[in-house]
Design a protein around this motif. Structure first.
Motif, short mmCIF file in Angstrom:
data_model
loop_
_atom_site.label_atom_id
_atom_site.label_comp_id
_atom_site.label_asym_id
_atom_site.label_seq_id
_atom_site.Cartn_x
_atom_site.Cartn_y
_atom_site.Cartn_z
N TYR A 1 4.22 -0.71 41.92
CA TYR A 1 3.77 -1.32 40.85
C TYR A 1 2.23 -1.85 41.03
CZ TYR A 1 8.23 -2.64 38.25
OH TYR A 1 9.23 -2.63 37.53
N ALA A 2 1.90 -2.15 42.19
CA ALA A 2 0.52 -2.64 42.71
C ALA A 2 -0.53 -1.55 42.64
CB ALA A 2 0.55 -3.45 43.96
N GLN A 3 0.07 -0.37 43.15
CA GLN A 3 -0.83 0.81 43.64
C GLN A 3 -1.16 2.05 42.88
OE1 GLN A 3 0.30 1.82 47.79
NE2 GLN A 3 0.29 -0.25 48.45
N GLU A 4 -0.08 2.00 41.97
CA GLU A 4 0.15 3.08 40.83
C GLU A 4 0.46 2.63 39.54
OE1 GLU A 4 2.88 6.28 42.30
OE2 GLU A 4 2.25 5.83 44.37
N VAL A 5 1.07 1.91 39.11
CA VAL A 5 1.42 1.43 37.74
C VAL A 5 0.33 0.72 37.35
CG1 VAL A 5 2.95 -0.01 36.22
CG2 VAL A 5 3.72 1.53 38.33
N LEU A 6 -0.09 -0.56 37.79
CA LEU A 6 -1.11 -1.44 37.39
C LEU A 6 -2.73 -0.88 37.33
CD1 LEU A 6 -0.44 -4.87 38.79
CD2 LEU A 6 0.28 -4.02 36.91
N PRO A 7 -2.86 0.06 38.01
CA PRO A 7 -4.11 0.90 37.85
C PRO A 7 -4.13 1.80 36.69
CG PRO A 7 -3.54 0.74 40.07
CD PRO A 7 -2.27 0.34 39.49
N GLY A 8 -2.87 2.12 36.48
CA GLY A 8 -2.75 3.15 35.29
C GLY A 8 -3.20 2.35 33.92
N PHE A 9 -2.44 1.07 33.77
CA PHE A 9 -2.61 0.24 32.51
C PHE A 9 -4.18 -0.11 32.67
CE2 PHE A 9 2.03 -0.08 32.60
CZ PHE A 9 2.15 -0.31 31.05
N ALA A 10 -4.88 -0.51 33.93
CA ALA A 10 -6.14 -0.98 34.03
C ALA A 10 -7.08 -0.11 33.49
CB ALA A 10 -6.56 -1.45 35.57
N GLU B 1 -5.76 -2.54 29.98
CA GLU B 1 -4.58 -3.18 29.84
C GLU B 1 -4.22 -3.90 31.13
OE1 GLU B 1 -1.60 -0.85 27.67
OE2 GLU B 1 -2.98 -0.45 26.19
N GLY B 2 -5.08 -3.86 32.03
CA GLY B 2 -4.53 -4.48 33.36
C GLY B 2 -4.01 -5.93 33.40
N GLU B 3 -4.82 -6.67 32.92
CA GLU B 3 -4.21 -7.99 33.08
C GLU B 3 -2.81 -8.26 32.28
OE1 GLU B 3 -7.41 -10.88 31.82
OE2 GLU B 3 -8.70 -10.27 33.05
N VAL B 4 -2.94 -8.03 31.43
CA VAL B 4 -1.52 -8.21 30.51
C VAL B 4 -0.47 -7.40 31.41
CG1 VAL B 4 -1.51 -6.14 28.88
CG2 VAL B 4 -0.22 -8.41 28.32
N ALA B 5 -0.53 -6.12 31.89
CA ALA B 5 0.25 -5.73 32.68
C ALA B 5 0.70 -6.29 34.01
CB ALA B 5 -0.16 -4.30 33.05
N ALA B 6 -0.17 -6.94 34.53
CA ALA B 6 0.04 -7.75 35.90
C ALA B 6 0.88 -8.85 35.44
CB ALA B 6 -1.42 -8.14 36.42
N ARG B 7 0.73 -9.76 34.24
CA ARG B 7 1.61 -11.00 33.83
C ARG B 7 2.87 -10.21 33.70
NH1 ARG B 7 -3.22 -12.15 31.13
NH2 ARG B 7 -2.14 -11.66 29.04
N TYR B 8 2.97 -9.11 33.08
CA TYR B 8 4.63 -8.50 32.49
C TYR B 8 5.21 -8.10 33.92
CZ TYR B 8 8.07 -6.20 30.09
OH TYR B 8 9.41 -5.81 29.57
N ARG B 9 4.40 -7.63 34.90
CA ARG B 9 5.03 -7.06 36.04
C ARG B 9 5.82 -8.31 36.73
NH1 ARG B 9 1.89 -6.49 40.85
NH2 ARG B 9 0.82 -8.47 40.03
#
Length: 361
Positions: A286-295, A299-307
């Motif tokens: 999540y931290a190294q591969e998923v959130l950077p893709g949203f960022a 969409e990084g901030e909203v993705a981090a909250r949903y994570r």
């Protein structure tokens, strides 16, 4: 009994713990007629229990903001139950005279065309879109005004898909210009629902997690079916769909990949994996591969909250969510949940790429 402005097609435990609970808790509360569209006689006992005077239970169990929740609520919004197999005339009268919102959750297969869909008179063997066409046709013939159609099936752009099928049936059965124009003007909402409902309570009721969302895409004529914190009108439903598919669902599928690699013990649950090495590996992905893709798409901030919310949901101490169930149709799920994310993200994700490679063999 009084009017029921909501006519709901579907009796599933998901609807019981989602929309029907929301209608009970809404300000003001809303009254519902529930319709069984399958005609399954085995569910007759459930129909009677749904509209029992004292309501039916929904038990909310899980984690919310770091604390355990275990509480029972009563659903009293359902005041009438019907079956398309035995109550067609009564159902037609209710749709014509009372309905403000037609809600459906008939399973994805409910949209599939059936051989009798183009017959002139309605009958039980028709698909849900064909039955809906005949009900809307009757409403138009009686001079009824607009009604909001709100599907919740897990079909992308479910409102657009359902409307297209209804219009196709109208065209193929020779609907006159007035009916065709009436149907074309009706709002069919695109919506997305999200809540894990883990088990039924017999004869009616369900156990569900605290998290709940009913996201509805804004459009002309589309309004919220009730005033409830879990019901949200949104500008872009696609953004919500991406979060659910590529964080929650992706997480489930990544865990399934690890479970398969470890031998696939039938008894292992999501919660058990989350407290071991697999949980740590998923957090890193999540931290190294998923959130950077949203960022990369803003969409990084909203993705981090949903994570963060997703991690809490995956650790629900009351939910026995077996990996054996999640791993069904694994290859297809990897394509939709992981490979599609990689195509969207365009950022380095070696461990997710390895999941795809293993699934493709």
């Amino acid at each position: 009994m009084g009017r029921t402005p909501i006519v709901q097609f579907g009796t599933s435990r998901f609807l019981q713990a989602h929309a029907d609970l929301f209608f009970t808790e809404a300000e003001p509360a809303r009254r519902v007629s529930v319709v069984q569209s399958s005609g399954d006689p085995a569910r007759a006992r459930r129909l009677g229990a749904l509209s029992a005077p004292g309501g039916f239970p929904v038990r909310i169990r899980g984690l919310a903001d770091g604390r355990e929740v275990d509480e029972e609520r009563r659903v009293t919004s359902v005041v009438r139950t019907l079956s398309t197999a035995t109550d067609w005339d009564r159902l037609t009268t209710i749709v014509v005279r009372e309905a403000e919102v037609i809600l459906s959750n008939t399973a994805d297969a409910g949209y599939e065309p059936q051989p009798g869909d183009l017959d002139r008179a309605p009958h039980q063997a028709m698909s849900f879109p064909a039955k809906l066409f005949h009900l809307l046709k009757a409403r138009h013939a009686a001079g009824g005004g607009q009604v909001l159609v709100m599907p919740t099936e897990l079909v992308p752009e479910n409102g657009r898909v359902l409307k297209a099928r209804v219009m196709e049936i109208a065209g193929a059965t020779g609907a006159d210009d007035g009916l065709f124009a009436y149907l074309e003007a009706l709002p069919f909402a695109n919506s997305l629902v999200d809540r894990i409902v883990s088990e039924p309570i017999e004869p009616a009721g369900a156990v569900a997690e605290p998290y709940a969302l009913w996201a509805i895409e804004k459009a002309a004529g589309v309004v919220a079916p009730c005033n409830h914190p879990a019901v949200r009108l949104v500008d872009d439903l696609g953004a919500i769909e991406r979060l659910k598919l590529w964080i929650l669902n992706l997480g489930h599928t990544v865990l399934a990949d690890m479970w398969l690699a470890a031998g696939g013990d039938e008894a292992v649950t999501v919660r058990e994996m989350m407290v071991g090495e697999a949980g740590g590996a998923l957090r890193e992905i999540y931290a190294q591969e998923v959130l950077p893709g949203f960022a990369a798409h803003g969409e990084g901030e909203v993705a981090a909250r949903y994570r963060d919310t997703t991690l809490e949901r995956l650790q629900n101490p009351f939910l026995d969510h077996r990996l054996a169930d999640i791993a069904q149709n694994h290859r297809q799920k990897v394509e939709r949940r992981v490979a599609a994310f990689l195509a969207f993200a365009g950022t380095p994700a070696p461990r997710l790429a390895a999941v795809v490679a293993r699934a493709r063999g």
